[in-house]
Design an enzyme around this catalytic site. Structure first.
Site, PDB file in Angstrom:
ATOM      1  N   GLY A  34     -24.507 -14.047  11.398  1.00  0.00           N
ATOM      2  CA  GLY A  34     -23.048 -14.105  11.348  1.00  0.00           C
ATOM      3  C   GLY A  34     -22.516 -14.887  12.532  1.00  0.00           C
ATOM      4  O   GLY A  34     -23.284 -15.292  13.423  1.00  0.00           O
ATOM      5  N   GLY A  90     -23.828  -8.464  14.564  1.00  0.00           N
ATOM      6  CA  GLY A  90     -22.403  -8.250  14.318  1.00  0.00           C
ATOM      7  C   GLY A  90     -22.212  -7.167  13.262  1.00  0.00           C
ATOM      8  O   GLY A  90     -23.165  -6.535  12.818  1.00  0.00           O
ATOM      9  N   ALA A  91     -20.961  -6.956  12.853  1.00  0.00           N
ATOM     10  CA  ALA A  91     -20.671  -5.989  11.781  1.00  0.00           C
ATOM     11  C   ALA A  91     -19.334  -6.365  11.150  1.00  0.00           C
ATOM     12  O   ALA A  91     -18.539  -7.093  11.742  1.00  0.00           O
ATOM     13  CB  ALA A  91     -20.607  -4.572  12.330  1.00  0.00           C
ATOM     14  N   ASP A  92     -19.130  -5.854   9.944  1.00  0.00           N
ATOM     15  CA  ASP A  92     -17.842  -6.084   9.272  1.00  0.00           C
ATOM     16  C   ASP A  92     -16.865  -4.948   9.540  1.00  0.00           C
ATOM     17  O   ASP A  92     -15.659  -5.164   9.579  1.00  0.00           O
ATOM     18  CB  ASP A  92     -18.083  -6.259   7.771  1.00  0.00           C
ATOM     19  CG  ASP A  92     -18.992  -7.442   7.511  1.00  0.00           C
ATOM     20  OD1 ASP A  92     -18.609  -8.559   7.890  1.00  0.00           O
ATOM     21  OD2 ASP A  92     -20.093  -7.259   6.965  1.00  0.00           O
ATOM     22  N   GLY A 103     -23.091  -6.974   5.988  1.00  0.00           N
ATOM     23  CA  GLY A 103     -23.508  -7.734   4.809  1.00  0.00           C
ATOM     24  C   GLY A 103     -22.486  -8.750   4.346  1.00  0.00           C
ATOM     25  O   GLY A 103     -22.689  -9.415   3.334  1.00  0.00           O
ATOM     26  N   GLY A 105     -22.046 -11.481   5.543  1.00  0.00           N
ATOM     27  CA  GLY A 105     -22.750 -12.766   5.560  1.00  0.00           C
ATOM     28  C   GLY A 105     -23.944 -12.794   4.621  1.00  0.00           C
ATOM     29  O   GLY A 105     -24.674 -13.787   4.574  1.00  0.00           O
ATOM     30  N   GLU A 111     -31.257  -7.421   7.874  1.00  0.00           N
ATOM     31  CA  GLU A 111     -30.579  -6.824   9.043  1.00  0.00           C
ATOM     32  C   GLU A 111     -30.890  -5.334   9.151  1.00  0.00           C
ATOM     33  O   GLU A 111     -31.129  -4.815  10.244  1.00  0.00           O
ATOM     34  CB  GLU A 111     -29.066  -7.031   8.941  1.00  0.00           C
ATOM     35  CG  GLU A 111     -28.655  -8.476   9.156  1.00  0.00           C
ATOM     36  CD  GLU A 111     -27.183  -8.728   8.892  1.00  0.00           C
ATOM     37  OE1 GLU A 111     -26.660  -9.706   9.442  1.00  0.00           O
ATOM     38  OE2 GLU A 111     -26.554  -7.973   8.135  1.00  0.00           O
ATOM     39  N   LYS A 129     -12.603  -5.324  13.862  1.00  0.00           N
ATOM     40  CA  LYS A 129     -13.612  -4.668  13.025  1.00  0.00           C
ATOM     41  C   LYS A 129     -13.652  -3.149  13.241  1.00  0.00           C
ATOM     42  O   LYS A 129     -14.364  -2.451  12.533  1.00  0.00           O
ATOM     43  CB  LYS A 129     -15.002  -5.250  13.332  1.00  0.00           C
ATOM     44  CG  LYS A 129     -15.090  -6.764  13.350  1.00  0.00           C
ATOM     45  CD  LYS A 129     -15.146  -7.324  11.964  1.00  0.00           C
ATOM     46  CE  LYS A 129     -15.359  -8.830  11.928  1.00  0.00           C
ATOM     47  NZ  LYS A 129     -16.644  -9.259  12.429  1.00  0.00           N
TER      48      LYS A 129
END
Ligand code: 5RP
Length: 262
Positions: A34, A90-92, A103, A105, A111, A129
């Protein structure tokens, strides 16, 4: 201090820069995927090239592998590394218990495997986020292409019995064609709006034939580093219960800031 970087890129960069402080000489490090993780890979590469830091990187996608090699990080497979000291990704979405949606990306499967095979997972993110409850971001679910429409229908049927606000699912596309993951699978995004019980949802989804993995990371993340557009970083450690604030001063050097996109 931040020159041409947008506030959001500055936030991602300072979180990444703070995270690589946790990397020690000789470590085996999982490299996330990401735009935020790409900053981390660049920062780590700089430490390898400039300071002689010795690390072995296990990338979570082909694009991260490509970037890691480009910036000078030695890349090995997870099977070669076997177990990792640390994964930085990273994270959403990140909730107050440091449970995650990942996810966005499309790399959630590798991951999750890599993060789970690590002593510690650090998530780097900007403040947008952080959420009170997971679910506003569509939850990615990786499914095998065979019978994907049936799998998607089963997933939707299952959602109707769970405590979520939305129940629709959409196949992720790349132009007109299905988006295909590094493992050759498809992604179905679940528009849930609010997930009341993420642990239960994760378990139930993974019981459905055709589902390979879902983007809920429960009890996987140890530390979250939130960057801000003014260079501030906040570091929350779920195990020690500590919260630290810091400010990252940096100069935009050519090496690190050219071609910032992944
Ligand atoms: C990829 C991911 C990413 O970590 C997540 O989508 C965040 O990406 P970005 O840092 O670009 O906002 O889970 O599968």
């Amino acid at each position: 201090m931040t020159g041409d970087l947008s506030p959001i890129d500055t936030a991602k960069f300072v979180a990444a820069k703070r995270a690589v402080d946790f990397v020690e000489d000789g470590m085996r490090v999982g490299l996330g995927t990401g735009s935020t993780a790409a900053w981390m890979v660049r920062c780590l590469g700089e430490l390898v090239r400039e300071d002689g830091l010795r690390v072995t990187g296990v990338p979570t996608s082909t694009r991260t592998a490509e970037l890691a090699r480009k910036v000078g990080i030695e890349v090995v497979s997870l099977d070669e590394a076997k177990w990792l000291d640390l994964t930085i990704d990273g994270a959403d979405e990140v909730d107050p218990d440091l449970n995650l949606i990942k996810g966005g990306g499309g790399a959630l499967l590798q991951e999750k495997i890599v993060a789970t095979a690590s002593d510690q997972m650090i998530v780097i993110t900007d403040a947008t986020k952080k959420v009170e409850a997971l679910g506003a971001f569509p939850l990615p679910v990786e499914v095998v292409p065979f019978g994907w429409q049936t799998t998607k229908a089963l997933v939707e049927e299952t959602l109707s019995g769970l405590d979520v606000l939305g129940e629709s699912a959409t196949l992720r596309l790349n132009g007109q064609a299905p988006f295909v993951t590094d493992e050759g699978n498809y992604i179905v995004d679940l528009h849930l709006h609010r997930i009341a019980n993420a642990r239960q949802l994760s378990l139930v989804l993974n019981q459905i034939p055709g589902v390979v993995e879902n983007g809920l990371f429960i009890d996987v993340c140890d530390i979250v580093i939130v960057g801000h557009g003014d260079g501030r970083v906040e570091v929350d450690d779920i195990n020690s219960g500590t919260h630290e604030e810091d400010r990252i001063e940096f100069v935009e050097t050519d090496n690190l800031f050219t071609n910032i996109s992944e």
